[in-house]
Design a protein around this motif. Structure first.
Motif, PDB file in Angstrom:
ATOM      1  N   MET B  36       5.489  -6.182  -8.811  1.00 36.45           N
ATOM      2  CA  MET B  36       4.353  -6.239  -8.113  1.00 36.45           C
ATOM      3  C   MET B  36       3.747  -4.775  -8.084  1.00 36.45           C
ATOM      4  O   MET B  36       2.739  -4.584  -7.358  1.00 36.45           O
ATOM      5  N   VAL B  37       4.496  -3.854  -8.412  1.00 36.65           N
ATOM      6  CA  VAL B  37       4.127  -2.481  -8.381  1.00 36.65           C
ATOM      7  C   VAL B  37       2.704  -2.232  -9.169  1.00 36.65           C
ATOM      8  O   VAL B  37       3.057  -2.773 -10.306  1.00 36.65           O
ATOM      9  N   GLY B  38       1.655  -1.748  -8.587  1.00 32.27           N
ATOM     10  CA  GLY B  38       0.456  -1.812  -9.525  1.00 32.27           C
ATOM     11  C   GLY B  38      -0.511  -2.760  -8.923  1.00 32.27           C
ATOM     12  O   GLY B  38      -1.824  -2.796  -9.052  1.00 32.27           O
ATOM     13  N   ALA B  39       0.293  -3.631  -8.235  1.00 35.24           N
ATOM     14  CA  ALA B  39      -0.582  -4.885  -7.834  1.00 35.24           C
ATOM     15  C   ALA B  39      -0.984  -4.732  -6.253  1.00 35.24           C
ATOM     16  O   ALA B  39      -0.507  -3.743  -5.651  1.00 35.24           O
ATOM     17  N   ALA B  40      -1.904  -5.386  -5.900  1.00 35.50           N
ATOM     18  CA  ALA B  40      -2.380  -5.538  -4.367  1.00 35.50           C
ATOM     19  C   ALA B  40      -1.200  -5.999  -3.627  1.00 35.50           C
ATOM     20  O   ALA B  40      -0.568  -7.027  -4.126  1.00 35.50           O
ATOM     21  N   GLN B 131       9.204 -10.805   1.900  1.00 34.74           N
ATOM     22  CA  GLN B 131       9.943 -10.421   0.896  1.00 34.74           C
ATOM     23  C   GLN B 131       9.741 -10.905  -0.450  1.00 34.74           C
ATOM     24  O   GLN B 131       9.967  -9.835  -1.462  1.00 34.74           O
ATOM     25  N   MET B 132       9.951 -12.292  -0.588  1.00 35.37           N
ATOM     26  CA  MET B 132       9.584 -12.896  -1.907  1.00 35.37           C
ATOM     27  C   MET B 132       8.297 -12.602  -2.464  1.00 35.37           C
ATOM     28  O   MET B 132       7.940 -12.359  -3.682  1.00 35.37           O
ATOM     29  N   ALA B 133       7.406 -12.631  -1.652  1.00 35.52           N
ATOM     30  CA  ALA B 133       5.813 -12.167  -2.274  1.00 35.52           C
ATOM     31  C   ALA B 133       5.744 -10.951  -2.694  1.00 35.52           C
ATOM     32  O   ALA B 133       5.121 -10.602  -3.570  1.00 35.52           O
ATOM     33  N   MET B 134       6.729  -9.830  -2.251  1.00 34.57           N
ATOM     34  CA  MET B 134       6.523  -8.673  -2.568  1.00 34.57           C
ATOM     35  C   MET B 134       7.449  -8.381  -3.969  1.00 34.57           C
ATOM     36  O   MET B 134       7.505  -7.329  -4.500  1.00 34.57           O
ATOM     37  N   GLY B 135       8.337  -9.316  -4.251  1.00 34.97           N
ATOM     38  CA  GLY B 135       9.309  -8.914  -5.336  1.00 34.97           C
ATOM     39  C   GLY B 135      10.394  -8.356  -4.916  1.00 34.97           C
ATOM     40  O   GLY B 135      10.927  -7.574  -5.803  1.00 34.97           O
ATOM     41  N   SER B 136      10.719  -8.467  -3.628  1.00 36.98           N
ATOM     42  CA  SER B 136      11.793  -7.603  -3.172  1.00 36.98           C
ATOM     43  C   SER B 136      13.111  -8.597  -2.991  1.00 36.98           C
ATOM     44  O   SER B 136      12.768  -9.803  -2.885  1.00 36.98           O
ATOM     45  N   SER B 137      14.195  -8.103  -3.118  1.00 42.07           N
ATOM     46  CA  SER B 137      15.688  -9.130  -3.301  1.00 42.07           C
ATOM     47  C   SER B 137      16.441  -8.795  -2.416  1.00 42.07           C
ATOM     48  O   SER B 137      17.561  -9.229  -2.583  1.00 42.07           O
ATOM     49  N   GLY B 138      16.221  -7.751  -1.545  1.00 44.11           N
ATOM     50  CA  GLY B 138      17.430  -7.201  -0.622  1.00 44.11           C
ATOM     51  C   GLY B 138      16.904  -6.367   0.404  1.00 44.11           C
ATOM     52  O   GLY B 138      15.579  -5.876   0.595  1.00 44.11           O
ATOM     53  N   VAL B 139      17.960  -5.746   1.327  1.00 42.80           N
ATOM     54  CA  VAL B 139      17.679  -4.962   2.497  1.00 42.80           C
ATOM     55  C   VAL B 139      18.817  -3.760   2.129  1.00 42.80           C
ATOM     56  O   VAL B 139      19.744  -4.213   1.796  1.00 42.80           O
ATOM     57  N   PRO B 140      18.330  -2.309   2.326  1.00 42.20           N
ATOM     58  CA  PRO B 140      16.973  -1.982   2.530  1.00 42.20           C
ATOM     59  C   PRO B 140      16.204  -1.739   1.217  1.00 42.20           C
ATOM     60  O   PRO B 140      16.662  -1.662   0.163  1.00 42.20           O
ATOM     61  N   ILE B 145       2.614   2.075  -0.450  1.00 45.02           N
ATOM     62  CA  ILE B 145       1.406   1.496  -0.338  1.00 45.02           C
ATOM     63  C   ILE B 145       0.213   2.440  -0.209  1.00 45.02           C
ATOM     64  O   ILE B 145       0.199   3.193   0.542  1.00 45.02           O
ATOM     65  N   ASP B 146      -0.695   2.467  -1.041  1.00 52.44           N
ATOM     66  CA  ASP B 146      -1.825   3.642  -1.085  1.00 52.44           C
ATOM     67  C   ASP B 146      -2.685   3.053  -0.043  1.00 52.44           C
ATOM     68  O   ASP B 146      -2.764   1.723   0.452  1.00 52.44           O
ATOM     69  N   GLY B 147      -3.843   3.596   0.289  1.00 53.95           N
ATOM     70  CA  GLY B 147      -4.747   3.231   1.263  1.00 53.95           C
ATOM     71  C   GLY B 147      -5.741   2.270   0.991  1.00 53.95           C
ATOM     72  O   GLY B 147      -6.138   1.685   1.826  1.00 53.95           O
ATOM     73  N   THR B 148      -5.632   1.758  -0.264  1.00 51.56           N
ATOM     74  CA  THR B 148      -6.378   0.554  -0.719  1.00 51.56           C
ATOM     75  C   THR B 148      -5.643  -0.742  -0.544  1.00 51.56           C
ATOM     76  O   THR B 148      -6.088  -1.794  -1.026  1.00 51.56           O
ATOM     77  N   GLY B 149      -4.132  -0.635  -0.193  1.00 56.24           N
ATOM     78  CA  GLY B 149      -3.389  -1.811  -0.108  1.00 56.24           C
ATOM     79  C   GLY B 149      -2.731  -2.026  -1.303  1.00 56.24           C
ATOM     80  O   GLY B 149      -2.403  -3.083  -1.720  1.00 56.24           O
ATOM     81  N   THR B 150      -2.787  -0.909  -2.498  1.00 50.03           N
ATOM     82  CA  THR B 150      -2.064  -1.366  -3.766  1.00 50.03           C
ATOM     83  C   THR B 150      -0.474  -0.742  -3.698  1.00 50.03           C
ATOM     84  O   THR B 150      -0.058   0.561  -3.168  1.00 50.03           O
ATOM     85  N   ILE B 151       0.206  -1.416  -4.270  1.00 45.92           N
ATOM     86  CA  ILE B 151       1.840  -1.187  -4.215  1.00 45.92           C
ATOM     87  C   ILE B 151       2.031   0.027  -5.305  1.00 45.92           C
ATOM     88  O   ILE B 151       1.557  -0.385  -6.517  1.00 45.92           O
ATOM     89  N   ARG B 152       2.471   1.198  -4.994  1.00 47.77           N
ATOM     90  CA  ARG B 152       2.425   2.227  -5.795  1.00 47.77           C
ATOM     91  C   ARG B 152       3.964   2.396  -6.373  1.00 47.77           C
ATOM     92  O   ARG B 152       4.066   2.899  -7.293  1.00 47.77           O
ATOM     93  N   LEU B 153       4.736   2.180  -5.402  1.00 47.38           N
ATOM     94  CA  LEU B 153       6.190   2.542  -5.650  1.00 47.38           C
ATOM     95  C   LEU B 153       7.074   1.566  -5.063  1.00 47.38           C
ATOM     96  O   LEU B 153       6.981   1.379  -3.961  1.00 47.38           O
ATOM     97  N   GLN B 154       8.501   1.387  -5.688  1.00 48.45           N
ATOM     98  CA  GLN B 154       9.406   0.546  -4.973  1.00 48.45           C
ATOM     99  C   GLN B 154      10.699   1.534  -5.068  1.00 48.45           C
ATOM    100  O   GLN B 154      11.145   1.960  -5.929  1.00 48.45           O
TER     101      GLN B 154
END
Lengths: 136, 175
Positions: B36-40, B131-140, B145-154
């Motif tokens: 999801m990096v690069g997506a809203a 967590q699933m919607a963001m493509g994340s698979s654990g903690v931490p 997220i940039d000012g437009t709500g776009t995911i820039r980095l994980q």
């Protein structure tokens, strides 16, 4: 002595594999009322990889996240979504890695073509070995 | 020609054996990166995870200011190790918002009391849905997220002291 070691080992593993105190999500281990939807959800779960155990499908995994993934799949199927769409939703987020059904694309075409290639190679070898020997 | 064919099986075996040995010797990479990096940021609205702090929605992340979204949990050991770095980031002016995964209000409050509170808001993700919607698979795990709500980095796993400068730069670049 042995029970002590076992107990210590169990304590250690529980510390590493921390689990939350929350109960499992409602639909993680509860079948859907509609048997056809439940069968579709179950079939999909068996081909989605657990993100925690990574060698198991979420149908087999006891990880909490796998339970949450099962709940998500049942919710979406119950809401009328097609299994293929739910799979696509997960692949969009985690990549083709999350699915146990490899798609046919530039990376995997060799995997799909391999049986046919081996069959052709086998036929070729068989033809060679059954050819009558030429008398010298 | 017939000599070549005679040695071919051995050559194939040696090639396969070396490939497999290499694969076994290479340390396993078990991190699953989010696609999801690069997506809203997916649309969401989460209730507050603990009293005294607001909850979080996707609208909050698209108001022109970049954020560090930190997925954490009070039951997660590495999250404790990460706490001092989050404190440094917060003091450097990075707006940090939290997602408490599968947690209870009182345990979140106890965690913040014990390890400090770098968060401006914490949303409760009780069934790992965000967590699933963001493509994340654990903690931490954290997302810039940039000012437009776009995911820039994980970032996967706890933020270590040597990661702090890079994250501050990534948040600055996300303006």
């Amino acid at each position: 002595m042995r029970p002590l070691i076992l107990g210590a080992a169990l304590l250690l593993t529980s510390a590493v594999l921390a689990d939350s105190g929350l109960p499992p999500a409602p639909l993680s281990d509860t079948q859907l009322a509609d048997p056809r939807q439940e069968a579709a959800a179950q079939t999909l779960m068996e081909t989605i990889r657990c993100l925690v155990c990574q060698g198991q499908s979420i149908a087999d995994s006891n990880a909490e996240l796998a339970g949450d993934m099962r709940a998500l799949i049942r919710q979406r199927i119950a809401a009328g979504e097609k299994p293929a769409a739910v799979r696509a939703w997960l692949v969009r987020r985690y990549g083709a890695w999350v699915s146990y059904e490899p798609p046919l694309d530039r990376v995997t075409w060799l995997l799909w073509a391999a049986p046919a290639l081996f069959l052709v190679a086998g036929l070729f070898l068989a033809r060679r070995s059954f050819r009558p020997r030429q008398r010298r | 020609m017939s000599n070549l064919i005679r040695w071919a099986p051995l050559a194939v075996f040696i090639a396969l054996a070396s490939a497999l040995t290499y694969g076994l010797a290479k340390p396993a990479r078990t991190n699953i990166t989010s696609k999801m990096v690069g997506a809203a940021v997916p649309s969401f609205k989460l209730a507050p995870a603990t009293s005294g702090l607001p909850g979080l929605s996707s609208a909050d992340l698209a108001k022109g200011q970049p954020h560090l979204v930190n997925f954490f949990a009070s039951w997660c050991g590495p999250c404790i190790a990460e706490a001092p770095q989050l404190k440094v980031l917060a003091e450097a002016g990075v707006p940090i918002v939290g997602i408490a995964v599968r947690d209870r209000p009182q345990t979140v409050a106890a965690f913040l009391a014990r390890h400090g509170n770098p968060f401006r808001a914490i949303g409760a993700d009780n069934a790992s849905q965000l967590q699933m919607a963001m493509g994340s698979s654990g903690v931490p795990e954290s997302f810039v997220i940039d000012g437009t709500g776009t995911i820039r980095l994980q970032t996967i796993g706890p933020i270590n002291p040597q990661d702090v400068a890079g994250i501050i730069a990534a948040v600055r670049d996300a303006r």
